[in-house]
Design a protein around this motif. Structure first.
Motif, PDB file in Angstrom:
ATOM      1  N   TYR A   1       4.144  -5.184  -6.844  1.00 48.01           N
ATOM      2  CA  TYR A   1       3.420  -5.599  -5.329  1.00 48.01           C
ATOM      3  C   TYR A   1       4.066  -7.004  -5.009  1.00 48.01           C
TER       4      TYR A   1
ATOM      5  N   ARG B   1      -6.192   6.239   0.635  1.00 51.91           N
ATOM      6  CA  ARG B   1      -4.461   6.798   0.596  1.00 51.91           C
ATOM      7  C   ARG B   1      -2.822   5.905   1.297  1.00 51.91           C
ATOM      8  N   PRO B   2      -2.365   6.229   0.404  1.00 50.62           N
ATOM      9  CA  PRO B   2      -1.482   5.373   1.080  1.00 50.62           C
ATOM     10  C   PRO B   2      -0.711   5.743   2.187  1.00 50.62           C
TER      11      PRO B   2
ATOM     12  N   ALA C   1       1.730   2.029  -3.657  1.00 48.09           N
ATOM     13  CA  ALA C   1       0.962   1.942  -4.339  1.00 48.09           C
ATOM     14  C   ALA C   1       0.339   2.862  -4.864  1.00 48.09           C
ATOM     15  N   LYS C   2       0.068   3.081  -5.847  1.00 46.35           N
ATOM     16  CA  LYS C   2      -0.768   4.148  -6.820  1.00 46.35           C
ATOM     17  C   LYS C   2      -2.134   3.955  -5.743  1.00 46.35           C
ATOM     18  N   PRO C   3      -3.104   5.474  -5.861  1.00 48.53           N
ATOM     19  CA  PRO C   3      -3.359   5.547  -4.812  1.00 48.53           C
ATOM     20  C   PRO C   3      -5.089   4.645  -6.477  1.00 48.53           C
ATOM     21  N   THR C   4      -5.057   4.665  -7.353  1.00 46.60           N
ATOM     22  CA  THR C   4      -5.872   3.991  -7.953  1.00 46.60           C
ATOM     23  C   THR C   4      -5.281   2.516  -8.589  1.00 46.60           C
ATOM     24  N   GLU C   5      -4.929   1.766  -7.427  1.00 46.32           N
ATOM     25  CA  GLU C   5      -4.548   0.428  -7.534  1.00 46.32           C
ATOM     26  C   GLU C   5      -4.175  -0.332  -5.852  1.00 46.32           C
ATOM     27  N   LEU C   6      -4.445   0.838  -5.394  1.00 46.65           N
ATOM     28  CA  LEU C   6      -4.201   0.805  -4.082  1.00 46.65           C
ATOM     29  C   LEU C   6      -5.158  -0.833  -3.297  1.00 46.65           C
TER      30      LEU C   6
ATOM     31  N   GLN D   1       0.886  -0.989  -0.009  1.00 48.90           N
ATOM     32  CA  GLN D   1      -0.167   0.049  -0.058  1.00 48.90           C
ATOM     33  C   GLN D   1       0.823   1.331  -0.015  1.00 48.90           C
TER      34      GLN D   1
ATOM     35  N   ARG E   1       3.368  -4.049 -12.645  1.00 49.46           N
ATOM     36  CA  ARG E   1       2.366  -3.698 -11.511  1.00 49.46           C
ATOM     37  C   ARG E   1       1.852  -4.666 -10.428  1.00 49.46           C
TER      38      ARG E   1
END
Length: 337
Positions: A93, A151-152, A18-23, A15, A89
């Motif tokens: 992760y 939110r990361p 991570a990008k917020p869109t991929e969280l 997390q 991606r």
């Protein structure tokens, strides 16, 4: 560490990067990836009971294995995420999650082969317990806040707090070590080697084992949040000497080889099991911190050197022992005899 905490740390680490869109995808991938490192528990044999002990937390937890372990995790997870995020991606992760496996286990008293194959010895910093609810709770809160708020930054704050907790554990360990060194002087003991490790679920009550000449001395040490110390004196046990105590066994025999392997696993911290014949135990681990009765032991027949040993595990705690542990944890007087 327990598998849930292992997954929590992997998920929070993923997390944090991570990008917020991929969280949300990162959370799931990061939780699953580090579990793959513990697949080494399936390395076992019906004729060799030492095999699991020998290979658990071995090569799959090493720094060198991280890129490959992450790749295996990514390949296994790709069918479930291929329509949501790119394979690259998924791998990132997986890498972030898998990378936590060896480091987290190295923080515990069990340790891991972090530097395999360059150093074939477990690294165990012993600053947090194998199961620690407070450490796990910090990670769980960070994971949920990051996941719900997308939110990361919450994950990063959680990692910071978890890191502070680990540092506090290291401080507690240093306090115990310093006190034990002073205690050994009052006993007129010269310490040749020493282990200080937290007991289950906390960084307040610690187990100390040190060697002086040919004996191990075990004590429980409680260190309060502000450094106040209580000692619960334990017992002593004679050191098992592989060369001297196994001299009657043929050096090429199955039994001698198994005893040597168990001696390596225990880093040489072996004793003859109390009130037993032909049984050796790893004194580093016991259900009560001031006791010498080991959690892991091997039993064998010294008259049958061609026979393999049998591994025994004792994780039973009676109500009296549970009450004793709680009393020590809460700094209450007990009868340790």
């Amino acid at each position: 560490m327990d598998s849930v905490t292992q997954g929590l740390l992997g998920a929070v680490m993923a997390q944090a990067g991570a990008k917020p869109t991929e969280l949300k995808q990162a959370t799931v991938i990061g939780f699953i990836a580090p579990q793959l490192a513990d697949a080494d528990v399936f390395i076992r044999s019906s004729t060799d009971s030492l095999l699991t002990l020998q290979f658990h937390r071995h090569f799959s937890h090493s720094l060198l294995f991280i890129p490959l372990g992450a790749l295996l995790a990514a390949l296994l997870l790709w069918p479930f995420f291929r329509n949501k995020i790119a394979f690259s991606r998924i791998y990132v992760y997986s890498l972030l999650g898998y990378a936590t496996a060896g480091f987290l286990d190295a923080l515990t008293s069990y340790g891991t082969h972090l530097l395999w194959p360059f150093v074939d010895q477990k690294i165990a910093w012993s600053v947090i317990a194998i199961v620690d609810p407070l450490f796990s709770a910090v990670l769980m809160i960070a994971l949920l806040m990051s996941f719900i708020r997308v939110r990361p930054s919450f994950a990063r704050y959680g990692l910071l707090v978890a890191g502070c907790y680990v540092c506090f554990g290291a401080l507690q360990q240093a306090r115990v070590q310093q006190h034990i060194e002073a205690l050994a002087l009052t006993r007129q003991h010269s310490i040749s080697r020493q282990i200080v490790k937290p007991t289950l679920g906390n960084v307040v009550l610690w187990r100390s084992i040190y060697q002086s000449e040919n004996h191990y001395y075990v004590d429980a040490i409680r260190v309060g949040m502000f450094g106040d110390i209580t000692v619960y004196e334990g017992a002593a046990a004679k050191v098992f000497d592989l060369k001297a105590d196994s001299k009657k066994l043929p050096s090429t025999s199955v039994l001698f080889n198994d005893i040597s392997r168990f001696n390596d696993f225990s880093d040489g911290y072996l004793i003859w099991m109390p009130s037993q014949v032909d049984a050796l135990g790893d004194i580093r681990y016991a259900m009560l911190p001031q006791h010498i009765a080991p959690m892991w032991s091997i039993v064998f027949d010294s008259n049958k050197p061609s026979q393999a040993v049998t591994v025994k595990t004792d994780r039973h705690l009676s109500k009296q022992q549970r009450d004793m542990f709680l009393a020590m944890l809460l700094d209450q007087p007990i009868n340790t005899k």
